[in-house]
Design an enzyme around this catalytic site. Structure first.
Site, PDB file in Angstrom:
ATOM      1  N   GLY A   1     -11.564   1.478   4.351  1.00  0.00           N
ATOM      2  CA  GLY A   1     -11.755   1.618   5.784  1.00  0.00           C
ATOM      3  C   GLY A   1     -12.933   2.533   6.011  1.00  0.00           C
ATOM      4  NE  ARG A   2     -10.230   7.431   6.045  1.00  0.00           N
ATOM      5  CZ  ARG A   2      -9.290   8.275   5.631  1.00  0.00           C
ATOM      6  NH1 ARG A   2      -9.382   9.550   5.932  1.00  0.00           N
ATOM      7  NH2 ARG A   2      -8.265   7.847   4.925  1.00  0.00           N
TER       8      ARG A   2
ATOM      9  CB  SER B   1      -8.516  -2.615   0.395  1.00  0.00           C
ATOM     10  OG  SER B   1      -8.023  -2.869   1.696  1.00  0.00           O
TER      11      SER B   1
ATOM     12  CD  GLU C   1      -2.780   1.320   2.453  1.00  0.00           C
ATOM     13  OE1 GLU C   1      -2.771   0.409   3.296  1.00  0.00           O
ATOM     14  OE2 GLU C   1      -3.544   2.291   2.523  1.00  0.00           O
TER      15      GLU C   1
ATOM     16  CE  LYS D   1      -5.961  -0.133   1.711  1.00  0.00           C
ATOM     17  NZ  LYS D   1      -6.629  -0.712   2.871  1.00  0.00           N
TER      18      LYS D   1
ATOM     19  CB  SER E   1     -12.106   4.985   0.787  1.00  0.00           C
ATOM     20  OG  SER E   1     -11.973   4.940   2.178  1.00  0.00           O
TER      21      SER E   1
HETATM   22  P1  13P Z   1      -9.345   4.252   4.062  1.00  0.00           P
HETATM   23  O1  13P Z   1     -10.192   3.492   3.071  1.00  0.00           O
HETATM   24  O2  13P Z   1     -10.138   4.875   5.168  1.00  0.00           O
HETATM   25  O3  13P Z   1      -8.383   5.190   3.395  1.00  0.00           O
HETATM   26  O4  13P Z   1      -8.476   3.172   4.825  1.00  0.00           O
HETATM   27  C1  13P Z   1      -7.901   2.141   4.125  1.00  0.00           C
HETATM   28  C2  13P Z   1      -6.654   1.719   4.788  1.00  0.00           C
HETATM   29  O5  13P Z   1      -6.497   0.572   5.153  1.00  0.00           O
HETATM   30  C3  13P Z   1      -5.592   2.716   4.962  1.00  0.00           C
HETATM   31  O6  13P Z   1      -4.414   2.077   5.311  1.00  0.00           O
END
Ligand code: 13P
Length: 339
Positions: A291-292, A289, A177, A219, A261
């Protein structure tokens, strides 16, 4: 039945499914809980995450894997079942964040380097024993006046490649990532330029570190306008420019790309992914993938109250479904209103 590293990587990006990033560090989850006026304790974190992982239909249909934080991989649900087992019983793969976060990069004002390589082989071994199938390491590149620097990109891609090699040797699929932040005032073309540079360098370092590309998941950020830019690109432009940069930089041997995201609105993150998948045949599977963008609505609906668990799970299931459809190029704006 043990899966090979290639099989795990392919399962993580299987058509119509994507990854839930639930690996917020203790500091980050505290910030999220502050926003809903809920105290962050081991139990409240467990309750919130258990609510997500027990959304059985959403997990089964749309979530291929879940990235966990160290604490969560060791935690048990209220009935004593390990949280990782709830995830695998739903047909999803448990994964683990192994980086130790960012620190200021020496002699590079405003830039950071991700740490966590020390003793990583030993930690990987322990995580494999705890049931993890894949890992995550996030590098952070900011755009601003005079940055990013060559030094920052080089140091971060080297660390990412060392991490990936260590994971593969120990039996975990690495999520690689490199995140180019969307926090600045730059326009979409500057984001494209920096993202291309970063990805070129990451793949160079992966090659030098003998990483087998069929065994990783990339990612990246999407190519998007900085949040503070007065010139906000359309959804179509984001989709088109993201795919253009990826085609220039990501070898077809990589089985899949699962976007972060990064601060996009829930619906923008979904729409962008959908538009890319609707473009037609691409060399890799494109999925999420998030998070928020997967959790924000669920977090708000839950608000730390046990009586809201069903509402929280429902909000999560909706975003999981919307993103699952986007990963298949089958999302439509009208489906959001139907919820
Ligand atoms: P976001 O989708 O909130 O950016 O988080 C993804 C993530 O794993 C950041 O390392």
């Amino acid at each position: 039945m043990t899966m090979t590293l290639e099989q795990v990587a392919q399962a993580m990006v299987a058509p119509g499914r994507g990854i839930l990033a639930a690996d917020e560090s203790s500091g980050t989850i505290k910030k999220r809980f502050d926003s809903i006026k809920t105290e962050s304790t081991a139990d409240s974190r467990r309750d919130y995450r258990e609510m997500l992982f027990r959304s059985n239909d959403a997990m089964k249909n749309y979530i291929s894997g879940v990235i966990l934080y160290d604490e969560t991989l060791r935690q048990k649900a209220k009935d004593g079942t390990p949280l990782a087992k709830i995830i695998s019983d739903a047909g999803s793969l448990p994964g683990i964040k192994v980086d130790a976060g960012t620190k200021p990069l020496q002699f590079s004002p405003g830039e950071v380097i991700t740490e966590g390589l020390d003793k990583l082989p030993e930690r990987v071994k322990e995580y494999v024993a705890l049931g993890a199938k894949f890992a995550k390491w996030r590098a952070v590149i900011d755009i601003g006046a005079g940055i990013p620097s060559y030094t920052c990109i080089k140091a971060n891609s080297h660390a990412l490649a060392r991490y990936a090699a260590i994971c593969l040797e120990g039996g975990l699929v690495p999520i690689v990532e490199p995140e180019v932040l969307m926090d600045g005032a730059h326009d979409i073309d500057r984001c494209a330029e920096v993202t291309e540079w970063v990805l070129k360098d990451v793949f160079q370092e992966l090659y030098y570190n003998r990483v087998t590309l069929e065994q990783i998941v990339l990612k990246p950020n999407m190519v998007i306008s900085g949040k503070k830019s007065p010139k906000q690109a359309s959804r179509e432009e984001v989709a088109e420019k993201t795919v253009k940069v990826l085609k220039r930089t990501v070898p077809a041997a990589v089985p899949g790309i699962a976007f972060l995201s990064g601060g996009q609105s829930d619906e923008d993150a979904t729409a962008h992914l959908h538009l890319m998948n609707a473009m037609g045949k691409l060399p890799w599977n494109l999925t999420f993938s998030y998070g928020r963008a997967l959790q924000a609505a669920a977090l708000k609906a839950w608000s730390g109250k046990p009586e809201n668990e069903a509402a929280g799970a429902k909000a999560f299931a909706h975003r999981a479904k919307m993103n699952g459809l986007a990963a298949a190029g089958k999302w439509a704006q009208g489906l959001e209103k139907a919820a």
